[in-house]
Design a protein around this motif. Structure first.
Motif, PDB file in Angstrom:
ATOM      1  N   ASN A 198      28.426  39.969  32.455  1.00  0.00           N
ATOM      2  CA  ASN A 198      28.275  40.622  33.685  1.00  0.00           C
ATOM      3  C   ASN A 198      29.631  41.014  34.118  1.00  0.00           C
ATOM      4  N   LEU A 199      29.870  42.433  33.550  1.00  0.00           N
ATOM      5  CA  LEU A 199      31.276  42.706  33.950  1.00  0.00           C
ATOM      6  C   LEU A 199      31.364  43.115  35.460  1.00  0.00           C
ATOM      7  N   GLY A 200      30.380  43.322  36.151  1.00  0.00           N
ATOM      8  CA  GLY A 200      30.344  43.837  37.414  1.00  0.00           C
ATOM      9  C   GLY A 200      30.626  42.549  38.553  1.00  0.00           C
ATOM     10  N   HIS A 201      30.829  41.180  38.038  1.00  0.00           N
ATOM     11  CA  HIS A 201      31.075  39.983  38.456  1.00  0.00           C
ATOM     12  C   HIS A 201      32.487  39.951  38.686  1.00  0.00           C
ATOM     13  N   ARG A 202      33.049  39.422  39.803  1.00  0.00           N
ATOM     14  CA  ARG A 202      34.354  39.114  40.046  1.00  0.00           C
ATOM     15  C   ARG A 202      34.565  37.698  40.558  1.00  0.00           C
ATOM     16  N   ARG A 209      47.524  33.571  50.538  1.00  0.00           N
ATOM     17  CA  ARG A 209      48.661  32.818  50.615  1.00  0.00           C
ATOM     18  C   ARG A 209      48.892  31.847  49.897  1.00  0.00           C
ATOM     19  N   THR A 210      47.815  31.191  49.029  1.00  0.00           N
ATOM     20  CA  THR A 210      47.975  30.263  48.002  1.00  0.00           C
ATOM     21  C   THR A 210      48.104  30.637  46.566  1.00  0.00           C
ATOM     22  N   GLU A 211      48.561  29.705  46.070  1.00  0.00           N
ATOM     23  CA  GLU A 211      48.647  30.059  44.266  1.00  0.00           C
ATOM     24  C   GLU A 211      47.470  30.432  43.743  1.00  0.00           C
ATOM     25  N   MET A 212      46.376  29.788  44.049  1.00  0.00           N
ATOM     26  CA  MET A 212      45.241  29.967  43.484  1.00  0.00           C
ATOM     27  C   MET A 212      44.502  31.278  44.096  1.00  0.00           C
ATOM     28  N   GLY A 213      44.864  31.760  45.322  1.00  0.00           N
ATOM     29  CA  GLY A 213      44.608  32.788  45.759  1.00  0.00           C
ATOM     30  C   GLY A 213      45.197  34.164  45.171  1.00  0.00           C
ATOM     31  N   ARG A 214      46.613  33.858  44.833  1.00  0.00           N
ATOM     32  CA  ARG A 214      47.087  34.980  43.865  1.00  0.00           C
ATOM     33  C   ARG A 214      46.579  34.991  42.701  1.00  0.00           C
ATOM     34  N   LEU A 215      46.254  33.900  41.971  1.00  0.00           N
ATOM     35  CA  LEU A 215      45.678  33.803  40.756  1.00  0.00           C
ATOM     36  C   LEU A 215      44.278  34.650  40.730  1.00  0.00           C
ATOM     37  N   SER A 216      43.518  34.502  41.658  1.00  0.00           N
ATOM     38  CA  SER A 216      42.118  35.149  41.567  1.00  0.00           C
ATOM     39  C   SER A 216      42.306  36.581  41.964  1.00  0.00           C
ATOM     40  N   LEU A 217      43.422  36.949  42.719  1.00  0.00           N
ATOM     41  CA  LEU A 217      43.419  38.432  42.760  1.00  0.00           C
ATOM     42  C   LEU A 217      44.045  38.878  41.460  1.00  0.00           C
ATOM     43  N   ALA A 218      44.843  38.355  40.818  1.00  0.00           N
ATOM     44  CA  ALA A 218      45.340  38.844  39.545  1.00  0.00           C
ATOM     45  C   ALA A 218      44.301  38.725  38.507  1.00  0.00           C
ATOM     46  N   LEU A 219      43.469  37.777  38.395  1.00  0.00           N
ATOM     47  CA  LEU A 219      42.446  37.826  37.543  1.00  0.00           C
ATOM     48  C   LEU A 219      41.427  38.773  37.876  1.00  0.00           C
ATOM     49  N   ASN A 220      41.235  39.018  39.235  1.00  0.00           N
ATOM     50  CA  ASN A 220      40.175  40.064  39.488  1.00  0.00           C
ATOM     51  C   ASN A 220      40.788  41.455  38.811  1.00  0.00           C
ATOM     52  N   ARG A 221      42.044  41.616  39.417  1.00  0.00           N
ATOM     53  CA  ARG A 221      42.839  43.063  38.653  1.00  0.00           C
ATOM     54  C   ARG A 221      42.529  42.863  37.117  1.00  0.00           C
ATOM     55  N   VAL A 223      40.268  41.672  35.330  1.00  0.00           N
ATOM     56  CA  VAL A 223      38.999  41.904  34.878  1.00  0.00           C
ATOM     57  C   VAL A 223      38.619  43.406  35.168  1.00  0.00           C
ATOM     58  N   SER A 224      38.881  43.719  36.270  1.00  0.00           N
ATOM     59  CA  SER A 224      38.863  45.499  36.619  1.00  0.00           C
ATOM     60  C   SER A 224      39.483  46.054  35.490  1.00  0.00           C
ATOM     61  N   ARG A 225      40.918  45.903  35.176  1.00  0.00           N
ATOM     62  CA  ARG A 225      41.191  46.875  34.178  1.00  0.00           C
ATOM     63  C   ARG A 225      40.494  46.646  32.660  1.00  0.00           C
ATOM     64  N   LEU A 226      40.015  45.443  32.379  1.00  0.00           N
ATOM     65  CA  LEU A 226      39.314  45.191  31.191  1.00  0.00           C
ATOM     66  C   LEU A 226      37.981  45.792  31.244  1.00  0.00           C
ATOM     67  N   THR A 227      37.221  45.911  32.508  1.00  0.00           N
ATOM     68  CA  THR A 227      35.996  46.467  32.490  1.00  0.00           C
ATOM     69  C   THR A 227      36.314  48.006  32.367  1.00  0.00           C
ATOM     70  N   ASP A 228      37.432  48.558  33.021  1.00  0.00           N
ATOM     71  CA  ASP A 228      37.563  50.091  32.972  1.00  0.00           C
ATOM     72  C   ASP A 228      37.793  50.221  31.655  1.00  0.00           C
TER      73      ASP A 228
END
Length: 462
Positions: A198-202, A209-221, A223-228
């Protein structure tokens, strides 16, 4: 081992060490303080200066309780007198001292029966002890039972309190870690969803402001690049399959024609004379078109491999003039005009740029009626060399404008290959321009003609 278990275990170790250190320091501090108080009571007793002779009997008989035990040693080191401490009904055993101490420092000693700890000090006096006069060494000792009891109680309290604090700390650490790592569990679940296809899932976004938040944003980026990338790969594979199919279709037609004429000749249906001459002419023309198609395919293959050839300074206006002259000679029915106010120099492969101009002019001639004028212009705009080839023909329908640069694409499927080409001309132009870091644009209106604009970086001459 799960990370929350590791964190809880680390917290447990740290808490236990911290509690043990705090407890040890507390017990030692209290013990030292209480011992100093006992030493002070001994010092005060000695300072009274009333000890000059051994008492007869036990003072506890008169007072009910005696705080201090006394031991008198004569000059020979023999015990000359004594006094017990404690209650009259159950006095404490005397300190286990058989000879006078050599130091006048405070010291701790056990009772003779080992049940009582004494804190004691020795000093010199002159007096009478049991009808014996002279100098004596007196040892004054007081029980440490209260101190030992207090320290024992404090130790038990510190151990129990420490264990409770450690247990509560471990429990709190487990709860906090579990809640804090809940977002990681969500990330794992989301990652498994993406991994399942399911490549459309994020990834569920956390507080940035937290480490996990920055990690989730990095992972989403990521995944988006891998999907592209996957989408681009699939698109390229699809284009490759289409390209192979189109190439096979284009190659089949001339090969079929050549094979047909060969069979005609072999069957004797094309006897010597005009009919055989026409058959050979057709074989020659189909062979030439086949060779041209193969050459175009080789050009595209080299461009796809990013083999741009040798680059040099190319004067674009002069190159355009040469192409215009060649076009007028090749097809006098299409007047071609050139507008180039100044010299424009680019860094490019001259042969490939000539092919760009030839393909654009050929495409304009082929797709416009006779006597249709073609305008070529060369200019410099904001650091870009701009080459425009415009015709005044019927234009390109809107539904075809986005596809004319695709390989083997023809805006008019009914157009014969003899007049419509192989469908590779504009795709070759697009590939050459892209390999030179340029851009290509197309503007067309029905009945207003078509303009193809090529932009390339101007060479910086120093």
């Amino acid at each position: 081992m799960a990370i929350r278990t590791k964190i809880a275990a680390a917290m447990a170790v740290l808490l236990i060490i911290a509690v043990a250190v705090i407890g040890f320091v507390t017990v030692q501090t209290v013990s030292s303080h209480l011992t100093q108080q006992v030493d002070q009571s001994l010092r005060d007793f000695v300072k009274q200066g009333h000890i000059s002779s051994a008492p007869t009997g036990n003072p506890a008989e008169e007072l009910g309780y005696s705080e201090f035990a006394l031991l008198f040693f004569n000059e020979s080191g023999e015990l000359a007198g004594q006094q017990q401490a404690g209650y009259i009904q159950s006095p404490y055993a005397l300190p286990d001292i058989s000879s006078p101490p050599e130091s006048d420092e405070y010291f701790t000693v056990q009772s003779a029966d080992g049940e009582v700890n004494y804190r004691a000090i020795a000093f010199e006096v002159t007096g009478f002890v049991n009808d014996e006069s002279g100098d004596f060494t007196v040892v004054v000792a007081t029980s440490m039972n209260d101190v030992d009891a207090t320290i024992s109680t404090l130790t038990r309290t510190a151990v129990i309190t420490g264990l409770l604090v450690a247990a509560l700390g471990i429990f709190a650490a487990w709860i906090i870690t579990r809640r804090g790592l809940r977002v990681v569990d969500h990330m794992v679940a989301d990652a498994e969803t993406v991994a399942s296809g399911n490549l459309g899932h994020r990834i569920t976004a956390a507080d940035p402001r937290t480490e996990m938040g920055r990690l989730s944003l990095a992972l989403n980026r990521m995944v988006s690049r891998l999907t592209d990338a996957i989408t681009q790969r699939d698109r390229q594979h699809g284009r490759l399959r289409q390209f192979v199919a189109d190439a096979g279709h284009e190659l089949r037609t001339p090969l079929t024609a050549i094979g047909g004429y060969v069979q005609l000749y072999q069957s004797g249906a094309a006897a010597q004379g005009e009919k055989l001459d026409r058959a050979m002419d057709r074989i020659g023309s189909e062979n030439a078109r086949l060779a041209k198609l193969v050459d175009d395919l080789m050009v595209l293959s080299r461009l796809d491999e990013e083999v741009g050839g040798d680059r040099e300074l190319v004067e674009l206006a002069q190159l355009a003039q040469d192409a215009v002259d060649d076009a007028e000679v090749a097809d006098p029915t299409h007047p071609v005009g050139l507008q180039a106010a100044q010299a424009v120099t680019v860094v490019a492969n001259e042969g490939q740029l000539r092919q760009v101009l030839v393909n654009l002019l050929t495409n304009a001639r082929v797709h416009t009626p006779a006597d249709t004028a073609i305008d070529v212009s060369v200019a410099e705009e904001d650091g870009w060399a701009v080459l425009r080839v415009a015709d005044h023909g019927p234009g390109i329908p809107e539904e075809h404008r986005q596809k004319v640069f695709d390989r083997f694409y023809r805006a008019d499927p009914s157009r014969s290959r003899a007049t419509g080409g192989s469908g590779l001309g504009l795709s070759i132009v697009s590939s050459i321009v892209a390999s030179h870091g340029g851009e290509i644009r197309l503007e067309s209106e029905a009945g207003q003609g078509t303009t193809v604009e090529v932009r390339m970086p101007v060479a910086r001459l120093e």
